[in-house]
Scaffold this motif. Structure first.
Motif, short mmCIF file in Angstrom:
data_model
loop_
_atom_site.label_atom_id
_atom_site.label_comp_id
_atom_site.label_asym_id
_atom_site.label_seq_id
_atom_site.Cartn_x
_atom_site.Cartn_y
_atom_site.Cartn_z
N VAL A 109 67.67 41.31 27.05
CA VAL A 109 66.45 41.02 26.30
C VAL A 109 65.28 41.06 27.27
CG1 VAL A 109 66.81 38.50 26.55
CG2 VAL A 109 65.26 39.37 24.80
N PRO A 110 64.25 41.84 26.96
CA PRO A 110 63.06 41.88 27.83
C PRO A 110 62.26 40.59 27.66
CG PRO A 110 62.73 43.29 25.92
CD PRO A 110 64.14 42.77 25.82
N ARG A 111 62.13 39.86 28.73
CA ARG A 111 61.55 38.52 28.68
C ARG A 111 60.14 38.52 28.05
NH1 ARG A 111 62.37 37.32 33.74
NH2 ARG A 111 64.05 35.78 33.57
N HIS A 112 59.32 39.46 28.45
CA HIS A 112 57.93 39.51 27.98
C HIS A 112 57.74 40.49 26.82
CE1 HIS A 112 56.23 37.16 31.36
NE2 HIS A 112 57.16 37.76 32.09
N GLY A 113 58.82 41.08 26.30
CA GLY A 113 58.69 42.16 25.34
C GLY A 113 58.55 43.49 26.07
N ARG A 114 58.89 44.56 25.39
CA ARG A 114 58.87 45.87 26.04
C ARG A 114 57.49 46.26 26.53
NH1 ARG A 114 63.28 49.61 22.91
NH2 ARG A 114 64.53 47.91 22.05
N ASP A 115 56.46 45.85 25.79
CA ASP A 115 55.10 46.20 26.18
C ASP A 115 54.41 45.06 26.91
OD1 ASP A 115 54.99 44.47 24.08
OD2 ASP A 115 53.73 45.72 22.79
N HIS A 116 55.19 44.10 27.38
CA HIS A 116 54.67 42.95 28.14
C HIS A 116 53.62 42.19 27.32
CE1 HIS A 116 55.36 41.36 32.21
NE2 HIS A 116 54.18 40.79 32.07
N ARG A 117 53.87 42.03 26.04
CA ARG A 117 52.86 41.41 25.18
C ARG A 117 52.88 39.88 25.21
NH1 ARG A 117 56.75 43.61 21.99
NH2 ARG A 117 57.89 42.28 20.51
N TYR A 118 53.98 39.29 25.71
CA TYR A 118 54.05 37.83 25.74
C TYR A 118 53.69 37.30 27.12
CZ TYR A 118 56.52 37.91 21.26
OH TYR A 118 56.87 38.09 19.94
N PRO A 119 52.60 36.55 27.25
CA PRO A 119 52.34 35.88 28.53
C PRO A 119 53.37 34.77 28.73
CG PRO A 119 50.76 35.16 26.87
CD PRO A 119 51.57 36.26 26.24
N PRO A 120 53.51 34.26 29.94
CA PRO A 120 54.61 33.31 30.23
C PRO A 120 54.66 32.11 29.30
CG PRO A 120 53.56 34.03 32.26
CD PRO A 120 52.73 34.58 31.16
N HIS A 121 53.51 31.57 28.93
CA HIS A 121 53.51 30.37 28.10
C HIS A 121 53.74 30.65 26.62
CE1 HIS A 121 49.47 31.96 27.76
NE2 HIS A 121 49.17 31.11 26.80
N LYS A 122 53.80 31.93 26.24
CA LYS A 122 54.01 32.30 24.84
C LYS A 122 55.37 32.97 24.60
CE LYS A 122 50.05 31.07 22.95
NZ LYS A 122 49.99 30.09 21.85
N ILE A 123 56.16 33.14 25.63
CA ILE A 123 57.48 33.75 25.46
C ILE A 123 58.32 32.90 24.51
CG2 ILE A 123 59.66 34.29 26.66
CD1 ILE A 123 57.96 34.93 29.14
N PRO A 124 59.00 33.50 23.54
CA PRO A 124 59.86 32.73 22.62
C PRO A 124 61.20 32.39 23.28
CG PRO A 124 59.88 35.04 22.00
CD PRO A 124 58.89 34.92 23.12
N TYR A 125 61.15 31.49 24.24
CA TYR A 125 62.33 31.17 25.05
C TYR A 125 63.50 30.72 24.19
CZ TYR A 125 59.16 31.18 29.09
OH TYR A 125 58.26 31.53 30.07
N ARG A 126 63.25 29.85 23.22
CA ARG A 126 64.36 29.34 22.41
C ARG A 126 65.01 30.46 21.61
NH1 ARG A 126 62.35 23.85 19.48
NH2 ARG A 126 60.68 25.23 18.77
N ALA A 127 64.21 31.34 21.05
CA ALA A 127 64.77 32.46 20.29
C ALA A 127 65.58 33.38 21.19
CB ALA A 127 63.66 33.23 19.59
N ASN A 128 65.10 33.64 22.40
CA ASN A 128 65.82 34.52 23.32
C ASN A 128 67.20 33.97 23.66
OD1 ASN A 128 63.65 36.25 23.40
ND2 ASN A 128 62.93 35.62 25.41
N LEU A 129 67.25 32.68 24.02
CA LEU A 129 68.53 32.08 24.41
C LEU A 129 69.47 31.96 23.22
CD1 LEU A 129 69.24 31.12 27.35
CD2 LEU A 129 66.80 31.44 26.96
N TRP A 130 68.94 31.55 22.08
CA TRP A 130 69.77 31.42 20.87
C TRP A 130 70.35 32.77 20.47
CZ3 TRP A 130 70.73 26.79 18.26
CH2 TRP A 130 71.40 26.91 17.03
N ALA A 131 69.51 33.81 20.53
CA ALA A 131 69.97 35.15 20.15
C ALA A 131 71.11 35.61 21.05
CB ALA A 131 68.82 36.14 20.21
N LEU A 132 70.99 35.37 22.36
CA LEU A 132 72.04 35.79 23.28
C LEU A 132 73.35 35.06 22.98
CD1 LEU A 132 70.02 36.00 26.62
CD2 LEU A 132 71.08 37.91 25.39
N ARG A 133 73.28 33.76 22.76
CA ARG A 133 74.50 33.02 22.46
C ARG A 133 75.12 33.49 21.14
NH1 ARG A 133 77.45 28.17 23.72
NH2 ARG A 133 78.71 27.72 21.88
#
Length: 275
Positions: free
Chosen positions: A58-82
């Motif tokens: 999963v690209p942390r910031h999105g493919r186009d780097h659209r998410y700055p660090p404080h806006k990354i959907p961290y919970r969604a990323n981790l939940w999706a991987l699990r």
């Protein structure tokens, strides 16, 4: 305990959260859209093969780097991987150094974390009762050993240990802030290592940081301070080394987890069902 993905659902055993430079290291790839109770991940997940291991990226910031660090959907990323079956996560990231001993191009595998963020959602368990997890040692000990030994074999001896302080961003530190962090004995500084690590622990996942130093932080050397251009330049110069290193790490990760991470939720009454 949570059940693995069904036979009809694409699955993976190892996750990588990183930048776009990691798309090309998987074979036989296909993309997977995943919805979570915490919204959509940063982007479509990519699943592929690597040395016989199923890996989800999963690209942390999105493919186009659209998410700055404080806006990354961290919970969604981790939940999706699990939800795809992932139980071990390798997390490469660009960081700054708080000591002149670790200059640009240094590889580091920290063993401690300090949170200096504010306002980020950092738990899955907001309602239905408190869930207090041990976080004294934030990273998977066996995964760290694999990262360190793999880097040594590759001829890129890493800094084994140290403390990563995670700031809110997206701005870089003032000189005074940087000098204060260094005075605490902290050695690395970044913007994305938290809440990733704690969310991984809340899902009983192994989380393994792999940090590439791209700059000396503002208070550590004279000059104009850290720039985004410098960070991107140094990261691009080293992605050709970092990508095969992460691939070798994945090959070396154990198939059976003997670390404490799978047991982080033992005895807990959880207010929601995990995937």
């Amino acid at each position: 305990m949570p059940q693995p993905p069904s036979a009809s659902q694409p699955s993976a055993e190892i996750g990588v959260i990183g930048g776009s430079g990691f798309y090309s290291f998987l074979d036989d790839v296909h993309e997977v859209e995943v919805d979570t109770p915490f919204g959509r991940p940063s982007d479509t997940l990519t699943i592929g093969e690597l040395a016989g291991r199923r890996v989800a990226f999963v690209p942390r910031h999105g493919r186009d780097h659209r998410y700055p660090p404080h806006k990354i959907p961290y919970r969604a990323n981790l939940w999706a991987l699990r939800s795809l079956g992932v139980r071990q996560i390798v997390a490469p990231s660009a960081v700054g150094s708080l000591t002149p001993d670790h200059g640009p191009g240094t590889l580091a595998v920290p063993n401690q974390l300090v949170d200096r963020t504010s306002g980020r959602a950092q738990t899955f368990y907001d309602e239905g009762g408190a869930v207090h997890l041990s976080f004294a040692d934030p990273y998977c000990p066996i995964g760290r050993q694999v990262a360190v030994s793999t880097a040594r074999r590759a001829g890129w001896p890493p800094v084994d240990g140290g403390t990563l302080v995670v700031i809110e961003g997206p701005r870089f530190s003032t000189r005074a802030e940087s000098q204060w962090y260094a005075a605490q004995g902290w050695t690395l500084i970044g913007m994305t290592g938290h809440p990733e690590a704690v969310l991984a622990r809340e899902l009983a996942l192994c989380y393994i940081p792999v940090c590439l130093v791209t700059d000396l932080d503002a208070g550590i050397e004279e000059g104009e301070g850290v720039t985004m251009e410098e960070v991107f330049r140094v990261f691009a110069e080293n992605i050709g080394r970092l990508r095969p290193l992460v691939a070798d790490m994945i090959k070396s990760l154990p198939t059976d987890r003997a670390c404490p991470c799978p047991h982080s939720l033992d005895g807990m009454k959880l207010p929601l069902d995990l995937p």
